[in-house]
Design an enzyme around this catalytic site. Structure first.
Site, PDB file in Angstrom:
ATOM      1  N   TYR A 121      34.589  32.967 -44.291  1.00 29.75           N
ATOM      2  CA  TYR A 121      34.107  31.963 -43.329  1.00 29.75           C
ATOM      3  C   TYR A 121      34.875  30.675 -43.607  1.00 29.75           C
ATOM      4  O   TYR A 121      34.704  30.061 -44.668  1.00 29.75           O
ATOM      5  CB  TYR A 121      32.618  31.796 -43.576  1.00 29.75           C
ATOM      6  CG  TYR A 121      31.831  30.789 -42.774  1.00 29.75           C
ATOM      7  CD1 TYR A 121      31.201  31.147 -41.584  1.00 29.75           C
ATOM      8  CD2 TYR A 121      31.630  29.496 -43.254  1.00 29.75           C
ATOM      9  CE1 TYR A 121      30.407  30.248 -40.883  1.00 29.75           C
ATOM     10  CE2 TYR A 121      30.845  28.584 -42.553  1.00 29.75           C
ATOM     11  CZ  TYR A 121      30.237  28.969 -41.368  1.00 29.75           C
ATOM     12  OH  TYR A 121      29.444  28.071 -40.692  1.00 29.75           O
ATOM     13  N   VAL A 123      35.362  27.103 -42.683  1.00 27.44           N
ATOM     14  CA  VAL A 123      34.916  25.896 -41.993  1.00 27.44           C
ATOM     15  C   VAL A 123      35.316  24.649 -42.779  1.00 27.44           C
ATOM     16  O   VAL A 123      35.963  23.740 -42.265  1.00 27.44           O
ATOM     17  CB  VAL A 123      33.389  25.940 -41.736  1.00 27.44           C
ATOM     18  CG1 VAL A 123      32.895  24.591 -41.231  1.00 27.44           C
ATOM     19  CG2 VAL A 123      33.073  27.021 -40.692  1.00 27.44           C
ATOM     20  N   THR A 311      15.366  27.137 -38.372  1.00 31.27           N
ATOM     21  CA  THR A 311      16.252  26.195 -39.077  1.00 31.27           C
ATOM     22  C   THR A 311      15.501  25.415 -40.157  1.00 31.27           C
ATOM     23  O   THR A 311      16.004  25.231 -41.278  1.00 31.27           O
ATOM     24  CB  THR A 311      16.885  25.222 -38.046  1.00 31.27           C
ATOM     25  OG1 THR A 311      17.483  26.014 -37.020  1.00 31.27           O
ATOM     26  CG2 THR A 311      17.922  24.335 -38.679  1.00 31.27           C
ATOM     27  N   GLU A 361      27.011  26.323 -48.645  1.00 31.38           N
ATOM     28  CA  GLU A 361      26.145  26.565 -47.465  1.00 31.38           C
ATOM     29  C   GLU A 361      25.209  25.397 -47.199  1.00 31.38           C
ATOM     30  O   GLU A 361      24.044  25.579 -46.832  1.00 31.38           O
ATOM     31  CB  GLU A 361      25.387  27.890 -47.603  1.00 31.38           C
ATOM     32  CG  GLU A 361      26.308  29.059 -47.301  1.00 31.38           C
ATOM     33  CD  GLU A 361      25.629  30.285 -46.734  1.00 31.38           C
ATOM     34  OE1 GLU A 361      25.948  31.346 -47.257  1.00 31.38           O
ATOM     35  OE2 GLU A 361      24.837  30.189 -45.795  1.00 31.38           O
TER      36      GLU A 361
HETATM   37  C1  FAD Z   1      32.496  27.782 -54.909  1.00 29.70           C
HETATM   38  C2  FAD Z   1      32.459  27.290 -53.512  1.00 29.70           C
HETATM   39  C3  FAD Z   1      32.448  28.198 -52.453  1.00 29.70           C
HETATM   40  C4  FAD Z   1      32.446  27.740 -51.126  1.00 29.70           C
HETATM   41  N1  FAD Z   1      32.558  28.649 -50.099  1.00 29.70           N
HETATM   42  C5  FAD Z   1      32.780  28.198 -48.830  1.00 29.70           C
HETATM   43  C6  FAD Z   1      33.100  29.114 -47.776  1.00 29.70           C
HETATM   44  O1  FAD Z   1      33.147  30.329 -47.952  1.00 29.70           O
HETATM   45  N2  FAD Z   1      33.366  28.598 -46.543  1.00 29.70           N
HETATM   46  C7  FAD Z   1      33.334  27.260 -46.275  1.00 29.70           C
HETATM   47  O2  FAD Z   1      33.582  26.862 -45.137  1.00 29.70           O
HETATM   48  N3  FAD Z   1      33.020  26.359 -47.258  1.00 29.70           N
HETATM   49  C8  FAD Z   1      32.752  26.816 -48.532  1.00 29.70           C
HETATM   50  N4  FAD Z   1      32.465  25.925 -49.545  1.00 29.70           N
HETATM   51  C9  FAD Z   1      32.409  24.507 -49.237  1.00 29.70           C
HETATM   52  C10 FAD Z   1      31.023  23.922 -49.361  1.00 29.70           C
HETATM   53  O3  FAD Z   1      30.209  24.374 -48.301  1.00 29.70           O
HETATM   54  C11 FAD Z   1      31.174  22.390 -49.403  1.00 29.70           C
HETATM   55  O4  FAD Z   1      31.742  22.079 -50.667  1.00 29.70           O
HETATM   56  C12 FAD Z   1      29.886  21.678 -49.207  1.00 29.70           C
HETATM   57  O5  FAD Z   1      29.414  21.844 -47.878  1.00 29.70           O
HETATM   58  C13 FAD Z   1      29.982  20.172 -49.503  1.00 29.70           C
HETATM   59  O6  FAD Z   1      31.094  19.608 -48.892  1.00 29.70           O
HETATM   60  P1  FAD Z   1      32.096  18.688 -49.752  1.00 29.70           P
HETATM   61  O7  FAD Z   1      32.466  19.461 -50.977  1.00 29.70           O
HETATM   62  O8  FAD Z   1      33.185  18.264 -48.868  1.00 29.70           O
HETATM   63  O9  FAD Z   1      31.221  17.474 -50.211  1.00 29.70           O
HETATM   64  P2  FAD Z   1      30.926  16.148 -49.341  1.00 29.70           P
HETATM   65  O10 FAD Z   1      30.515  16.537 -47.981  1.00 29.70           O
HETATM   66  O11 FAD Z   1      32.084  15.238 -49.506  1.00 29.70           O
HETATM   67  O12 FAD Z   1      29.670  15.581 -50.132  1.00 29.70           O
HETATM   68  C14 FAD Z   1      29.783  14.925 -51.384  1.00 29.70           C
HETATM   69  C15 FAD Z   1      28.384  14.507 -51.809  1.00 29.70           C
HETATM   70  O13 FAD Z   1      27.831  13.599 -50.835  1.00 29.70           O
HETATM   71  C16 FAD Z   1      26.599  14.114 -50.347  1.00 29.70           C
HETATM   72  N5  FAD Z   1      26.446  13.771 -48.938  1.00 29.70           N
HETATM   73  C17 FAD Z   1      27.333  13.964 -47.926  1.00 29.70           C
HETATM   74  N6  FAD Z   1      26.814  13.533 -46.752  1.00 29.70           N
HETATM   75  C18 FAD Z   1      25.565  13.078 -47.025  1.00 29.70           C
HETATM   76  C19 FAD Z   1      24.509  12.520 -46.232  1.00 29.70           C
HETATM   77  N7  FAD Z   1      24.625  12.376 -44.917  1.00 29.70           N
HETATM   78  N8  FAD Z   1      23.360  12.150 -46.866  1.00 29.70           N
HETATM   79  C20 FAD Z   1      23.226  12.313 -48.210  1.00 29.70           C
HETATM   80  N9  FAD Z   1      24.186  12.830 -49.000  1.00 29.70           N
HETATM   81  C21 FAD Z   1      25.337  13.218 -48.425  1.00 29.70           C
HETATM   82  C22 FAD Z   1      26.669  15.619 -50.552  1.00 29.70           C
HETATM   83  O14 FAD Z   1      25.370  16.201 -50.607  1.00 29.70           O
HETATM   84  C23 FAD Z   1      27.408  15.697 -51.890  1.00 29.70           C
HETATM   85  O15 FAD Z   1      26.484  15.492 -52.931  1.00 29.70           O
HETATM   86  C24 FAD Z   1      32.414  26.362 -50.869  1.00 29.70           C
HETATM   87  C25 FAD Z   1      32.393  25.447 -51.934  1.00 29.70           C
HETATM   88  C26 FAD Z   1      32.452  25.889 -53.223  1.00 29.70           C
HETATM   89  C27 FAD Z   1      32.511  24.891 -54.340  1.00 29.70           C
END
Ligand code: FAD
Length: 377
Positions: A121, A123, A311, A361
Site C-alpha cells: 500500500y 500512500v 470509523t 496506519e
Molecule cells: C515500519 C513502518 C511501516 C509503514 N508501512 C506503511 C505502508 O505500508 N504504507 C504507507 O503508505 N505508509 C506506511 N508507513 C507510514 C506511516 O503510516 C507513517 O509513518 C505515519 O502515518 C506517520 O506519518 P509521518 O511518519 O510522516 O509522521 P508525521 O505525519 O510527520 O507526524 C509526526 C508526528 O506529528 C504528529 N502529528 C501530525 N499531525 C498531527 C495533528 N494534526 N495533530 C497532532 N499530532 C500530529 C504525529 O502523530 C507524529 O507523532 C509505515 C511506517 C513505518 C515506520
C-alpha cells in the site's frame, strides 16, 4: 457478538496453533537477522491464513473483517512482524476490494489465491504521512494510460510485492478530491524499490521507499473514477484498522503471558514477585488494556461486516490497542527487571515490536483526531 461461532473458534485455534509451531519459535531469529519470513509465509498460504480476503467471486475465501482480526491476533501472538507482512497484503488489497473493479480483482487479486503473492500500500511520502492530502505523486493522463511520477516512503512489503496500490494526484489543485488510486505492477518500467530499512522492531517486516519514474499505468488499472482515491484509501482503513489493532492485541497477549509466568517464578525477598501487589496490579492493568482493546477490535469489525459505518470504533480500537500494547510491553520489561532489558529474554523484543502500533496506519494522535472530530461533530 460476545461468543465466537464454532467456525470462528476453529479458525482462531488453527491460527494460534500455527503461530505456536511455525512462528513464535522463529521470531527471535527473524528479529536478529531481519530476514523476510518467506518460507513461513508460504506455509501460511498453504493452510489458508494468507490472502484469505480475496473475494469469493474471483475464487478466494472472501474473509470478513472479524475473521481477519482473529487471524491477525493469533499470528501477532507468534510474531507481530510476521502478522504485519500478511496485514500489509490486506491493506493493499482493500482499496481494490472496495472499488468493486472486477477486472482488477481478476488480474491482481485472483492470482493471490493460487500463489503466496505479496502486495503493498503506497500512500506515505517523504514529505507527507499523517497529512495524506499533502502527497506530491502525480498521475497524468496520456491517451489511454496514466504516467506516474513521485516517491513513496515506509512501504511495507515493498521488496517482495508483485503489485502496489498507489495513491496519486490526478488534479494537484483539488486537495483530497484530486487524488486517484491505481494498481501498479511491480515489474513496470520506472518502478525503483529502495533498500530495506533498518527498523527498531518488527524487523522481519520489509519496509522500503518506492520511486515511480515515468511509470506507464493502463487506464484499466485505475480504481474507480478520478478523484475517488482518498475515499478508497480511507475506506480501506475502516476494514484494516480493526485487524492491525488485533495484531497488537496478539503481541500484548504474548507479553502478558511472559510476565505472568516470570512473576510466579522469580523470587525476591523470599517470595515470588507476583505476591507483591505492586506487581500483581500491573498484571491486572495489562489484562484490562488487552481485553478492552480486543472488544473494541471486535466491535469495529462486527460493525463494518454488518455494513455499518465504523470509523469511530476502528480509530478507538487502533488507539486503545496501539497505546495499550506499548504500556503492556513496557510493564512486561519492568516485571522482568534487569533480565527484561536483555536479549536472552523475549520481552525487550516485544517492546520494540510494539512501538510501531502507535505510528503506522495512522498515529495515536491521528486516531484521537478522528475520535474527537466524531464527538464534536
Ligand atoms: C515500519 C513502518 C511501516 C509503514 N508501512 C506503511 C505502508 O505500508 N504504507 C504507507 O503508505 N505508509 C506506511 N508507513 C507510514 C506511516 O503510516 C507513517 O509513518 C505515519 O502515518 C506517520 O506519518 P509521518 O511518519 O510522516 O509522521 P508525521 O505525519 O510527520 O507526524 C509526526 C508526528 O506529528 C504528529 N502529528 C501530525 N499531525 C498531527 C495533528 N494534526 N495533530 C497532532 N499530532 C500530529 C504525529 O502523530 C507524529 O507523532 C509505515 C511506517 C513505518 C515506520
Amino acid at each position: 457478538m460476545f461468543e465466537l461461532s464454532t467456525e470462528q473458534n476453529e479458525l482462531f485455534a488453527m491460527a494460534k496453533d500455527f503461530a505456536d509451531k511455525e512462528v513464535w519459535p522463529r521470531a527471535r531469529q527473524w528479529d536478529e537477522t531481519a530476514e523476510f519470513p518467506w518460507e513461513t509465509l508460504k506455509k501460511a498460504h498453504e493452510v489458508g491464513l494468507m490472502n484469505a480476503f480475496v473475494p469469493e467471486e474471483v475464487g478466494g475465501m472472501g474473509l470478513h473483517t472479524f475473521e481477519a482480526c482473529l487471524i491477525s491476533e493469533a499470528l501477532g501472538y507468534g510474531s507481530a512482524g510476521f502478522s504485519t507482512a500478511l496485514g500489509a497484503n490486506e491493506l493493499a488489497a482493500m482499496p481494490v476490494v472496495v472499488s468493486q473493479e472486477k477486472g482488477v480483482w481478476k488480474r491482481f487479486l485472483a492470482p493471490m489465491v493460487e500463489e503466496p503473492l505479496m502486495a503493498a500500500y503506497c500512500v506515505t511520502e517523504p514529505g507527507a504521512g499523517s497529512d495524506v492530502a499533502g502527497i506530491k505523486t502525480t498521475a497524468k493522463k496520456k491517451g489511454s494510460d496514466y504516467i506516474l511520477n513521485g516517491s513513496k516512503m515506509w512501504i511495507t512489503n515493498a521488496g517482495h510485492a508483485n503489485w502496489f496500490f498507489v495513491l496519486a494526484k490526478t488534479d494537484p489543485q483539488a486537495g483530497a478530491k484530486g487524488m486517484t488510486g491505481f494498481v501498479v505492477s511491480a515489474d513496470s518500467e520506472g518502478v525503483i524499490v529502495g533498500k530495506k530499512e533498518d527498523n527498531m522492531g518488527q524487523r522481519c517486516s520489509d519496509t522500503r521507499g518506492v520511486t515511480f519514474q515515468d511509470v506507464v499505468v493502463p487506464e484499466e488499472n485505475r480504481l474507480g473514477a478520478e478523484g475517488k482515491g482518498f475515499q478508497l484509501a480511507m475506506a480501506a482503513f475502516d476494514r484494516t484498522r480493526p485487524a492491525v489493532s488485533s495484531n497488537a492485541v496478539g503481541l500484548a497477549s504474548r507479553a502478558l503471558k511472559c510476565a505472568v509466568e516470570y512473576s510466579k517464578e522469580r523470587q525476591a525477598f523470599g517470595a515470588p514477585i507476583a505476591q507483591n501487589q505492586g506487581i500483581s496490579f500491573m498484571l491486572a492493568d495489562m489484562a484490562r488494556d488487552l481485553e478492552a482493546s480486543r472488544l473494541l477490535c471486535w466491535k469495529a469489525a462486527a460493525d463494518v461486516d454488518a455494513g455499518k459505518r465504523n470509523t469511530y470504533f476502528a480509530s478507538l480500537a487502533k488507539l486503545s490497542a496501539g497505546d495499550g500494547v506499548m504500556r503492556i510491553t513496557t510493564d512486561a520489561v519492568q516485571i522482568f527487571g534487569g533480565y527484561g532489558y536483555n536479549k536472552e529474554y523475549p520481552v525487550e523484543m516485544l517492546m520494540r515490536d510494539a512501538k510501531i502500533f502507535q505510528i503506522y496506519e495512522g498515529t495515536s494522535q491521528i486516531q484521537r483526531l478522528v475520535v474527537s472530530r466524531h464527538l464534536l461533530a
